[in-house]
Each structure stands twice: as C-alpha cells, then as structure tokens.
Design a protein around this motif. Sequence first.
Motif, PDB file in Angstrom:
ATOM      1  N   THR A   7      83.232  60.874  62.667  1.00 40.85           N
ATOM      2  CA  THR A   7      84.033  59.672  62.842  1.00 40.85           C
ATOM      3  C   THR A   7      83.634  58.830  64.049  1.00 40.85           C
ATOM      4  OG1 THR A   7      85.639  60.966  64.108  1.00 40.85           O
ATOM      5  CG2 THR A   7      86.023  60.718  61.751  1.00 40.85           C
ATOM      6  N   ARG A   8      83.026  59.466  65.069  1.00 41.92           N
ATOM      7  CA  ARG A   8      82.631  58.702  66.248  1.00 41.92           C
ATOM      8  C   ARG A   8      81.302  59.226  66.748  1.00 41.92           C
ATOM      9  NH1 ARG A   8      86.951  58.653  70.864  1.00 41.92           N
ATOM     10  NH2 ARG A   8      87.256  60.806  70.261  1.00 41.92           N
ATOM     11  N   ARG A   9      80.529  58.378  67.397  1.00 43.12           N
ATOM     12  CA  ARG A   9      79.256  58.802  67.960  1.00 43.12           C
ATOM     13  C   ARG A   9      79.043  58.104  69.289  1.00 43.12           C
ATOM     14  NH1 ARG A   9      73.362  58.616  64.948  1.00 43.12           N
ATOM     15  NH2 ARG A   9      72.086  59.217  66.718  1.00 43.12           N
ATOM     16  N   ARG A  10      78.555  58.834  70.249  1.00 48.50           N
ATOM     17  CA  ARG A  10      78.166  58.263  71.530  1.00 48.50           C
ATOM     18  C   ARG A  10      76.711  58.617  71.752  1.00 48.50           C
ATOM     19  NH1 ARG A  10      82.432  56.905  70.264  1.00 48.50           N
ATOM     20  NH2 ARG A  10      84.370  56.811  71.435  1.00 48.50           N
ATOM     21  N   THR A  11      75.895  57.650  72.141  1.00 50.90           N
ATOM     22  CA  THR A  11      74.475  57.896  72.307  1.00 50.90           C
ATOM     23  C   THR A  11      74.029  57.473  73.688  1.00 50.90           C
ATOM     24  OG1 THR A  11      74.085  57.521  69.966  1.00 50.90           O
ATOM     25  CG2 THR A  11      72.174  57.390  71.400  1.00 50.90           C
ATOM     26  N   VAL A  89      69.317  75.065  75.332  1.00 48.07           N
ATOM     27  CA  VAL A  89      68.374  74.530  74.343  1.00 48.07           C
ATOM     28  C   VAL A  89      67.168  73.949  75.064  1.00 48.07           C
ATOM     29  CG1 VAL A  89      70.163  74.052  72.634  1.00 48.07           C
ATOM     30  CG2 VAL A  89      69.534  72.276  74.289  1.00 48.07           C
ATOM     31  N   HIS A  90      66.079  73.774  74.326  1.00 47.99           N
ATOM     32  CA  HIS A  90      64.818  73.291  74.880  1.00 47.99           C
ATOM     33  C   HIS A  90      64.305  72.178  73.987  1.00 47.99           C
ATOM     34  CE1 HIS A  90      60.730  74.685  76.825  1.00 47.99           C
ATOM     35  NE2 HIS A  90      61.008  73.421  77.055  1.00 47.99           N
ATOM     36  N   VAL A  91      64.158  70.975  74.548  1.00 47.11           N
ATOM     37  CA  VAL A  91      63.679  69.836  73.783  1.00 47.11           C
ATOM     38  C   VAL A  91      62.430  69.257  74.433  1.00 47.11           C
ATOM     39  CG1 VAL A  91      65.943  69.232  72.859  1.00 47.11           C
ATOM     40  CG2 VAL A  91      65.178  68.194  75.010  1.00 47.11           C
ATOM     41  N   GLU A  92      61.672  68.522  73.637  1.00 45.25           N
ATOM     42  CA  GLU A  92      60.504  67.821  74.139  1.00 45.25           C
ATOM     43  C   GLU A  92      60.933  66.622  74.978  1.00 45.25           C
ATOM     44  OE1 GLU A  92      58.779  66.600  70.523  1.00 45.25           O
ATOM     45  OE2 GLU A  92      58.146  68.613  69.907  1.00 45.25           O
ATOM     46  N   PRO A  93      60.094  66.142  75.911  1.00 53.22           N
ATOM     47  CA  PRO A  93      60.397  64.859  76.554  1.00 53.22           C
ATOM     48  C   PRO A  93      60.556  63.781  75.479  1.00 53.22           C
ATOM     49  CG  PRO A  93      58.627  65.975  77.727  1.00 53.22           C
ATOM     50  CD  PRO A  93      58.864  66.765  76.460  1.00 53.22           C
ATOM     51  N   GLY A  94      61.628  63.033  75.566  1.00 55.36           N
ATOM     52  CA  GLY A  94      61.958  62.087  74.510  1.00 55.36           C
ATOM     53  C   GLY A  94      62.748  62.715  73.379  1.00 55.36           C
ATOM     54  N   ILE A 148      72.374  62.497  73.408  1.00 55.62           N
ATOM     55  CA  ILE A 148      71.543  62.060  74.528  1.00 55.62           C
ATOM     56  C   ILE A 148      70.080  62.250  74.171  1.00 55.62           C
ATOM     57  CG2 ILE A 148      70.875  62.443  76.931  1.00 55.62           C
ATOM     58  CD1 ILE A 148      73.628  63.426  77.528  1.00 55.62           C
ATOM     59  N   THR A 149      69.270  61.242  74.483  1.00 54.05           N
ATOM     60  CA  THR A 149      67.828  61.360  74.429  1.00 54.05           C
ATOM     61  C   THR A 149      67.318  61.552  75.853  1.00 54.05           C
ATOM     62  OG1 THR A 149      67.633  60.019  72.439  1.00 54.05           O
ATOM     63  CG2 THR A 149      65.670  60.191  73.822  1.00 54.05           C
TER      64      THR A 149
END
Length: 232
Positions: A7-11, A89-94, A148-149
């Motif tokens: 119902t809602r999203r924050r980016t 968690v582990h994410v790539e840059p970007g 979040i990116t």
Amino acid sequence: MSDHILTRRRTLALTGSTITAGLAGCVANGADQFTNNGNTDGTETSATQDDSDGDHDHDIEHTLGHPEEHIEVTMESDDDAHHFVPHAVHVEPGGTVTWILDSGVHDTVAYHPGNAAVLPSATDRRIPDGTDPWASDVYDTEGETFEITFEEEGIYDYTCTITGHGHRGGGHHGGHQSHESTGMVGRVIVGDPDLDSDEQPAMRPPSSELPEVARHELEQFNDQTRDALNEH
C-alpha cells in the motif's frame, strides 16, 4: 509472506553525503528531495530468509560475501520477539534493500546522531562517515515497504525504534521494551569495504549506551562480517 497488496513505498538513494527519498516523513538530510515512486510489484528476491515460525536462525553467513543486486528484508513480530529477516545482508554498490512489513508495527532507522530525536542510542554512529542517515515512517499495514539504494561502499547498522503498542522512541514506553532492546537490529554490507574500524564505524565495539541484547547482536554481526569478507 502473503500476497498482501503493497500500500505504501518509500525509496531512498544513498550516494555519499546525499540522500534522495520516497515521501516526506522520513528523517534524513535532503528530505525535501523525496519523490513518490509508486507501489512495488511484490516480486521475490534471491536473498535467503529465516523460518517465520519464531525460531530465527542467526547464522546468516550464507548471505554475506556474495553481494546481491536486490535483497528484501521482512520486518516481523511473533509473541514478544521482533526481527529483521535476514538480520544482515550484502548488496553490490548501487544495490537495493527493500524492507517489507510482514507482521507487527515497525520502522527502520540508521544508527547516526542525526536520528537521536527518534532513537537516543543513535548517538553511536554505525554507518560510514560522509553518509547521511535514514529513518523510515512507522509501518503498521502488512506489505508496506521502504527501499534504499546504497551507492556508497560500506557497512550500515540500523534498528527498529518502536516501543509498546506501536509507539516510536528509544528506551521504554509505558513499561514496554523497545524493539531495539529485544535485539531487533540489522546490518547492510555494501560492496567490499575496508573492515578497519577507523574506516567503518560499524566495526567498532557497540557503545555501552545501547541495550545489552542489541550490543550482542551487533558484536555477532562484526564477527560474521569479518569471517565472510576475509574469505573473499
């Protein structure tokens, strides 16, 4: 998690000292740059998550050392326990992390002095120098998301500020423990950061001002982060 309509999203996009984010209401520098990105499509991610029956496995090394482009983290409550799943968690840059409310009432707030108004223990900065903090809205409807990116390589620690029956603020509220004090903390590793504590505040021992259970969790994160990243 059920196929509940989101119902809602924050980016947010974290790029060094600049933040852009979904909608007003988040506590972050540059909050006037927020834009509405609409609803998510509810697609699955490749991130491994713990069982949702309340028996959460803290051995999350299988998610570390192998950064993903996009990972989902559910915010959950069961009985008197509260969790981010996966915890780290582990994410790539970007890469992007999407928090999804599965049950209970929760938020996601970075450990940074700029968030002290909603999280007194945030005086213990645990995100990279030169990056701005995030603080989501409070979510109480299953399927609500915050995203979040992360452009800046580094280690980012965060927690949930909720106390009692959906109240926001560190410590106790009406005799109820905060979710932070029950160990609801999380970590995002971005890229292959230098693990020296002078470079990454999150790798320092947690402040004695943090709740004991939260300190224990963060110390575990540091051990797991060293083990996983030193192998690669």
